[in-house]
Design an enzyme around this catalytic site. Structure first.
Site, PDB file in Angstrom:
ATOM      1  N   CYS A 142      13.858  -1.485   3.567  1.00  0.00           N
ATOM      2  CA  CYS A 142      14.164  -2.724   2.852  1.00  0.00           C
ATOM      3  C   CYS A 142      15.638  -2.799   2.472  1.00  0.00           C
ATOM      4  O   CYS A 142      16.245  -1.800   2.077  1.00  0.00           O
ATOM      5  CB  CYS A 142      13.324  -2.828   1.579  1.00  0.00           C
ATOM      6  SG  CYS A 142      11.560  -2.968   1.879  1.00  0.00           S
ATOM      7  N   ASP A 162      10.310  -0.385  -8.421  1.00  0.00           N
ATOM      8  CA  ASP A 162       9.386  -0.806  -7.372  1.00  0.00           C
ATOM      9  C   ASP A 162       8.258  -1.688  -7.905  1.00  0.00           C
ATOM     10  O   ASP A 162       7.445  -2.189  -7.115  1.00  0.00           O
ATOM     11  CB  ASP A 162       8.782   0.414  -6.666  1.00  0.00           C
ATOM     12  CG  ASP A 162       9.714   0.980  -5.606  1.00  0.00           C
ATOM     13  OD1 ASP A 162      10.786   0.395  -5.378  1.00  0.00           O
ATOM     14  OD2 ASP A 162       9.367   2.019  -5.007  1.00  0.00           O
ATOM     15  N   LYS A 203       2.753   6.508  -1.041  1.00  0.00           N
ATOM     16  CA  LYS A 203       3.725   6.304   0.036  1.00  0.00           C
ATOM     17  C   LYS A 203       4.963   7.162  -0.175  1.00  0.00           C
ATOM     18  O   LYS A 203       5.428   7.858   0.730  1.00  0.00           O
ATOM     19  CB  LYS A 203       4.118   4.830   0.098  1.00  0.00           C
ATOM     20  CG  LYS A 203       5.390   4.548   0.913  1.00  0.00           C
ATOM     21  CD  LYS A 203       5.875   3.123   0.687  1.00  0.00           C
ATOM     22  CE  LYS A 203       7.200   2.844   1.367  1.00  0.00           C
ATOM     23  NZ  LYS A 203       8.341   3.500   0.712  1.00  0.00           N
ATOM     24  N   ASN A 204       5.548   7.099  -1.377  1.00  0.00           N
ATOM     25  CA  ASN A 204       6.833   7.759  -1.612  1.00  0.00           C
ATOM     26  C   ASN A 204       6.720   9.278  -1.603  1.00  0.00           C
ATOM     27  O   ASN A 204       7.723   9.966  -1.400  1.00  0.00           O
ATOM     28  CB  ASN A 204       7.447   7.272  -2.930  1.00  0.00           C
ATOM     29  CG  ASN A 204       7.935   5.843  -2.834  1.00  0.00           C
ATOM     30  OD1 ASN A 204       8.303   5.369  -1.758  1.00  0.00           O
ATOM     31  ND2 ASN A 204       7.936   5.134  -3.952  1.00  0.00           N
ATOM     32  N   ARG A 226       4.305  -1.808   5.334  1.00  0.00           N
ATOM     33  CA  ARG A 226       5.018  -0.538   5.224  1.00  0.00           C
ATOM     34  C   ARG A 226       4.479   0.312   4.078  1.00  0.00           C
ATOM     35  O   ARG A 226       4.597   1.546   4.095  1.00  0.00           O
ATOM     36  CB  ARG A 226       6.513  -0.769   4.982  1.00  0.00           C
ATOM     37  CG  ARG A 226       7.298  -1.255   6.196  1.00  0.00           C
ATOM     38  CD  ARG A 226       8.781  -1.313   5.870  1.00  0.00           C
ATOM     39  NE  ARG A 226       9.188  -0.082   5.221  1.00  0.00           N
ATOM     40  CZ  ARG A 226       9.883  -0.021   4.067  1.00  0.00           C
ATOM     41  NH1 ARG A 226      10.262  -1.115   3.461  1.00  0.00           N
ATOM     42  NH2 ARG A 226      10.192   1.132   3.549  1.00  0.00           N
ATOM     43  N   ARG A 264      22.722   1.260  -0.790  1.00  0.00           N
ATOM     44  CA  ARG A 264      21.923   2.462  -1.042  1.00  0.00           C
ATOM     45  C   ARG A 264      22.697   3.646  -0.475  1.00  0.00           C
ATOM     46  O   ARG A 264      22.330   4.213   0.549  1.00  0.00           O
ATOM     47  CB  ARG A 264      20.556   2.353  -0.357  1.00  0.00           C
ATOM     48  CG  ARG A 264      19.618   1.368  -1.018  1.00  0.00           C
ATOM     49  CD  ARG A 264      18.309   1.349  -0.276  1.00  0.00           C
ATOM     50  NE  ARG A 264      17.225   0.903  -1.137  1.00  0.00           N
ATOM     51  CZ  ARG A 264      15.948   1.190  -0.941  1.00  0.00           C
ATOM     52  NH1 ARG A 264      15.585   1.942   0.061  1.00  0.00           N
ATOM     53  NH2 ARG A 264      15.013   0.748  -1.745  1.00  0.00           N
TER      54      ARG A 264
END
Length: 430
Positions: free
Chosen positions: A117, A307, A22-23, A399, A122
């Site tokens: 999220c 994570d 995903k990242n 997600r 952030r």
């Protein structure tokens, strides 16, 4: 409203295949904006974040064609629109990568502040610091990141990141590949998806050196050409299923992984009494005996990933003795603790430290996914618990996890998606 319903207490046995990262995908897809030609991107995960970022590119004018379930062709040659749609961008954290990509290509970008999220503050100040060092004027106003290069083309700059930031490292890389001269990022993040983004860009003609170390050098080139690239396997998805086997017990082969990327996760699970066997592109995870207590502190790669923090917490809830979990990256990663307590967990939180006193058994309960990784942790706890657990707000989980129900069902988990009436809708009708 959809929920996951889990009948827990069944050990897991079989094989799980890991999807693309995903990242990496949510940065590599925006990077296609920099390419003059068709990019074929393979091993794309089927998750909602990827669907959103592809929709954003299409809204900007990209030609996106599905080749098969995990492969797309993207042609951004004819993009003229540089204003990213608000409603799409606000749903995804990675929308900020569009700033670096659009700045690098057009010298101008207007992108809504990102969503995703809520894990506490952030800030994007390190991203902005990098863009400014490369000659951009950046203003954040009315919920928009507005960036413009007076001369139309970024210039290389030297940027020292005040804190190790994955997002800022990747965004500055995107901005730097077409800039004039050399861009140097010091105190750069080292995560596997940073290396993957650099490898993608280099395969298209960029000149990036040092990705995976704390100093990355980007020598700007005139153009990037099209090509084919396959995204790496998802380190966090693999770690999540490793934690699921640790919590529920059993024997599972997790394939399509890079075992080296899992070293920090493997080391902690082994400390806890889990047997992990590394193969060429797979790991075999077995747990039949008790889980031992341990201490975990999350850190930037190659440390234990933030994570994976909620998922390892789910396992520690069942360990013999008291474990200490320290969050070294985000401020608000413990919002899931009350959900674990509903299931009988004993957790006390003080700031960034959680003290977890293991219990012999968790009990099924209705819980909610308050963010992506916390949602995965609720599923893990449900797999290990006695009785039925229902996990709500599963859009967070979708997600970042492709076919979670199918993959877990394939190794014997009793999990299914159910649809329940929306309480808000019912109250409005009444």
């Amino acid at each position: 409203m959809n929920k996951y319903q889990i009948q827990g207490g069944t050990p897991l046995h079989g094989t799980i295949t890991i999807s693309g990262a995903k990242n990496a995908a949510v940065a590599i897809i925006p990077a296609a904006l920099l390419v003059d030609g068709v990019c074929r991107i393979e091993n794309i995960p089927q998750i909602s974040d990827v669907t959103l970022i592809l929709q954003i590119l299409q809204e900007l004018g990209a030609d996106v064609r599905t080749v098969n379930r995990t492969t797309v062709d993207i042609d951004c040659s004819h993009i003229r629109n540089r204003q990213v749609p608000y409603e799409l961008a606000r749903k995804i954290r990675a929308s900020y990568y569009l700033v670096g990509a659009l700045l690098g290509r057009f010298g101008w970008a207007e992108v809504p502040l990102p969503g995703g999220c809520d894990l506490g503050g952030r800030p994007i100040d390190q991203h902005i610091k990098g863009f400014v060092a490369m000659g951009a004027d950046v203003d954040v106003r009315n919920g928009l990141i507005c960036a413009k290069v007076p001369g139309g083309r970024l210039s290389g700059g030297q940027i020292y990141l005040d804190m190790v930031s994955v997002g800022a490292t990747m965004n500055i890389m995107l901005a730097g590949v077409l800039a004039d001269g050399m861009t140097i990022i010091e105190n750069a993040a080292k995560e596997p998806h940073i290396v993957d983004l650099a490898n993608f860009l280099n395969s298209m003609g960029a000149n990036i050196m040092g990705a995976g170390t704390d100093v990355i050098k980007i020598r700007g080139v005139k153009r990037l050409k099209g090509g084919t690239y396959s995204i790496i396997p998802d380190q966090i998805e693999a770690g999540t299923y490793m934690a699921a086997v640790a919590a529920a017990g059993g024997d599972v082969l997790i394939q399509n992984v890079i075992p080296k990327h899992l070293d920090c996760i493997t080391a902690k699970l082994v400390e806890m009494g889990v047997d992990v066997e590394e193969l060429d592109d797979a790991v075999r995870v077995r747990r039949f005996g008790p889980i031992s207590r341990t201490n975990v502190k999350t850190m930037p790669y190659p440390g234990f990933p933030t994570d994976m923090q909620p998922q390892i917490a789910a396992v520690l809830c069942l360990a013999t003795g008291t474990s200490v979990l320290t969050e070294g990256v985000w401020d608000s990663r413990y919002r899931y603790v009350d959900e674990f307590r509903r299931m009988g967990a004993h957790i006390q939180v003080d700031g960034k430290v959680a003290v977890i006193e293991g219990v012999p058994q968790l009990t099924g309960a209705p819980v909610n996914a308050c963010d992506l990784r916390a949602g995965a942790a609720m599923v893990i706890a449900g797999l290990a618990a006695q009785g039925i657990t229902e996990v709500g707000d599963i859009h967070h989980i979708e997600r970042g996890y492709e076919d979670l129900v199918g993959k877990l069902s394939g190794v014997g988990a009793n999990i299914r998606m159910i649809t329940v009436p929306d309480e808000d809708a019912k109250s409005q009708v009444g």
